[in-house]
Design a protein around this motif. Structure first.
Motif, PDB file in Angstrom:
ATOM      1  N   MET A  11       2.926  23.940 -38.892  1.00 18.03           N
ATOM      2  CA  MET A  11       1.461  24.054 -38.791  1.00 18.03           C
ATOM      3  C   MET A  11       0.752  22.939 -39.551  1.00 18.03           C
ATOM      4  N   ASP A  30       4.585  17.553 -49.128  1.00 15.98           N
ATOM      5  CA  ASP A  30       5.646  18.512 -48.837  1.00 15.98           C
ATOM      6  C   ASP A  30       6.805  18.368 -49.813  1.00 15.98           C
ATOM      7  N   GLU A 271       8.817  35.822 -44.562  1.00 13.36           N
ATOM      8  CA  GLU A 271       7.612  36.191 -45.318  1.00 13.36           C
ATOM      9  C   GLU A 271       7.480  37.720 -45.454  1.00 13.36           C
TER      10      GLU A 271
HETATM   11  P1  NAD Z   1       7.273  25.948 -41.775  1.00 13.88           P
HETATM   12  O1  NAD Z   1       8.444  26.774 -42.079  1.00 13.88           O
HETATM   13  O2  NAD Z   1       7.331  25.057 -40.575  1.00 13.88           O
HETATM   14  O3  NAD Z   1       6.920  25.032 -43.026  1.00 13.88           O
HETATM   15  C1  NAD Z   1       6.658  25.603 -44.283  1.00 13.88           C
HETATM   16  C2  NAD Z   1       7.342  24.793 -45.363  1.00 13.88           C
HETATM   17  O4  NAD Z   1       8.760  24.951 -45.290  1.00 13.88           O
HETATM   18  C3  NAD Z   1       7.074  23.294 -45.276  1.00 13.88           C
HETATM   19  O5  NAD Z   1       6.821  22.830 -46.580  1.00 13.88           O
HETATM   20  C4  NAD Z   1       8.365  22.758 -44.722  1.00 13.88           C
HETATM   21  O6  NAD Z   1       8.615  21.432 -45.069  1.00 13.88           O
HETATM   22  C5  NAD Z   1       9.388  23.671 -45.341  1.00 13.88           C
HETATM   23  N1  NAD Z   1      10.617  23.674 -44.532  1.00 13.88           N
HETATM   24  C6  NAD Z   1      10.712  23.958 -43.219  1.00 13.88           C
HETATM   25  N2  NAD Z   1      11.998  23.845 -42.798  1.00 13.88           N
HETATM   26  C7  NAD Z   1      12.714  23.468 -43.874  1.00 13.88           C
HETATM   27  C8  NAD Z   1      14.080  23.183 -44.081  1.00 13.88           C
HETATM   28  N3  NAD Z   1      14.982  23.255 -43.086  1.00 13.88           N
HETATM   29  N4  NAD Z   1      14.486  22.812 -45.326  1.00 13.88           N
HETATM   30  C9  NAD Z   1      13.603  22.733 -46.335  1.00 13.88           C
HETATM   31  N5  NAD Z   1      12.263  23.000 -46.197  1.00 13.88           N
HETATM   32  C10 NAD Z   1      11.834  23.361 -44.988  1.00 13.88           C
HETATM   33  O7  NAD Z   1       6.018  26.936 -41.704  1.00 13.88           O
HETATM   34  P2  NAD Z   1       4.866  27.057 -40.614  1.00 13.88           P
HETATM   35  O8  NAD Z   1       5.429  27.618 -39.368  1.00 13.88           O
HETATM   36  O9  NAD Z   1       4.101  25.806 -40.563  1.00 13.88           O
HETATM   37  O10 NAD Z   1       3.978  28.205 -41.259  1.00 13.88           O
HETATM   38  C11 NAD Z   1       3.091  27.997 -42.349  1.00 13.88           C
HETATM   39  C12 NAD Z   1       2.214  29.247 -42.481  1.00 13.88           C
HETATM   40  O11 NAD Z   1       1.423  29.398 -41.298  1.00 13.88           O
HETATM   41  C13 NAD Z   1       2.987  30.537 -42.630  1.00 13.88           C
HETATM   42  O12 NAD Z   1       2.277  31.444 -43.427  1.00 13.88           O
HETATM   43  C14 NAD Z   1       3.062  31.049 -41.204  1.00 13.88           C
HETATM   44  O13 NAD Z   1       3.248  32.447 -41.133  1.00 13.88           O
HETATM   45  C15 NAD Z   1       1.689  30.652 -40.699  1.00 13.88           C
HETATM   46  N6  NAD Z   1       1.551  30.482 -39.247  1.00 13.88           N
HETATM   47  C16 NAD Z   1       2.502  29.815 -38.525  1.00 13.88           C
HETATM   48  C17 NAD Z   1       2.322  29.642 -37.160  1.00 13.88           C
HETATM   49  C18 NAD Z   1       3.304  28.839 -36.324  1.00 13.88           C
HETATM   50  O14 NAD Z   1       3.152  28.768 -35.113  1.00 13.88           O
HETATM   51  N7  NAD Z   1       4.289  28.167 -36.901  1.00 13.88           N
HETATM   52  C19 NAD Z   1       1.171  30.149 -36.537  1.00 13.88           C
HETATM   53  C20 NAD Z   1       0.211  30.807 -37.309  1.00 13.88           C
HETATM   54  C21 NAD Z   1       0.416  30.968 -38.661  1.00 13.88           C
END
Ligand code: NAD
Length: 310
Positions: A11, A30, A271
């Motif tokens: 996101m 990040d 989460e």
């Molecule tokens: P994400 O898991 O893609 O990223 C979150 C963090 O985790 C980032 O800092 C990322 O670099 C880290 N990360 C991801 N994969 C990793 C790995 N393999 N190793 C180490 N670090 C890693 O999270 P997101 O999907 O962007 O979600 C962020 C927030 O938004 C959450 O609260 C989620 O519930 C919410 N949200 C997500 C979506 C969606 O479509 N993805 C939609 C609406 C709300």
């Protein structure tokens, strides 16, 4: 405007990409080193509705960013939020707005430990995105955002953020009751995401399950009882109707909710403590029985123990 994305996963990177395209000065922050390195060395690969492009956008470790920002957008996973807020103290100044559109319950309590109430804007978003791998995101479709300043006297700040987001095509509006919006989204995530994860099924398959409506009702009754403590009214039947629509074969398709993708497919932690776990914990602290949410939380944690390597 100067905008920093705090947590540039699926996101955060999508928002960063769209805000930069609209002419803002954007930096991605990040803690995943390989992701930051890839973005800096090879650019951010963006699959935007089937069109692949590589864009140049600065990315850094959060602690390394010292410049005060106009807007900081929090987009970690909920369990990473506290660490991120510790890491980005240098980016938040007297006039910085801090926006949180993350899922889950209890985020405001955490943010308030680091940011003055007047500066905190929270909301929900229907935009989506997927992290394909380090430095690579993919998304289709469009979405919307509803947001509000948590201090009711500070709506001017929220209105400015709405304009900024809209200039980037992010389709934002001022919400009148963001706490209820956040609870309603948590209700959907706390049933659909959690149960599809435990049952290892997609949304369409879940919609076909005979037991689905009753399981969801038991979970949602507890959500409603705990929401009342925060003066939020949850209409369980209304949520069940929206779940039914989501599970409708004509709409849902074989889509797996994000918690399923994280835990079952990618063996990442969930989460859950900020969804069903929040209801279980807050219920317990206030003498409200929450056996269903307690068990769902325990089962998801047990599955994490089986699948996630620390
Ligand atoms: P994400 O898991 O893609 O990223 C979150 C963090 O985790 C980032 O800092 C990322 O670099 C880290 N990360 C991801 N994969 C990793 C790995 N393999 N190793 C180490 N670090 C890693 O999270 P997101 O999907 O962007 O979600 C962020 C927030 O938004 C959450 O609260 C989620 O519930 C919410 N949200 C997500 C979506 C969606 O479509 N993805 C939609 C609406 C709300």
């Amino acid at each position: 405007a100067k905008i920093a994305i705090a947590g540039a996963g699926a996101m955060g990177s999508r928002f960063g990409y769209m805000l930069q395209k609209a002419g803002n000065d954007v930096i991605l922050m990040d803690n995943w080193e390989q992701h930051v390195e890839t973005i800096n060395e090879k650019g951010l690969t963006v699959d935007d509705n089937g069109q692949t492009q590589v864009i140049q956008i600065p990315a850094m470790a959060p602690r390394a960013v010292k410049e005060v920002q106009d807007l900081v957008i929090l987009f970690t996973k909920t369990m990473q939020l506290k660490t991120m807020l510790e890491d980005i103290k240098g980016t938040i100044g007297k006039n910085t707005a801090v926006l949180c559109l993350m899922n889950g319950l209890g985020n405001v309590d955490v943010i308030e430990q680091y940011v003055k109430k007047q500066h905190i804007i929270v909301g929900v978003t229907l935009w989506t995105s997927e992290l394909v791998g380090p430095g690579h995101i993919s998304f289709t479709g469009s979405g919307s955002i509803g947001l509000q300043n948590i201090d009711p006297r500070e709506q001017d700040r929220a209105a400015k953020v709405v304009s900024l987001l809209n200039a980037a095509g992010l389709n934002a509006t001022l919400s009148t009751d963001v706490t209820t919006d956040i609870w309603k989204k948590a209700c959907v995530n706390g049933t659909l995401n959690s149960l599809c994860t435990l049952l290892d099924c997609n949304i369409e398959e879940f919609g076909q399950l005979k037991e689905a409506p009753q399981m969801a009702r038991e979970i949602l009754n507890e959500f409603a009882a705990v929401a009342k403590l925060e003066n939020v009214t949850i209409d369980v039947d209304e949520i069940l109707t929206s779940l039914q629509k989501l599970g409708d074969t004509s709409q849902a398709g074989a889509h797996y909710p994000s918690m399923h993708q994280d835990l079952i497919q990618h063996h990442r932690k969930t989460e859950i403590d900020f969804l069903n776990g929040y209801v279980a914990k807050k219920g317990k602290a206030n003498g409200i029985a929450t056996p269903y949410n307690t068990l769902v939380t325990q089962l998801v944690h047990a599955k994490e123990q089986i699948l996630v390597e620390d």
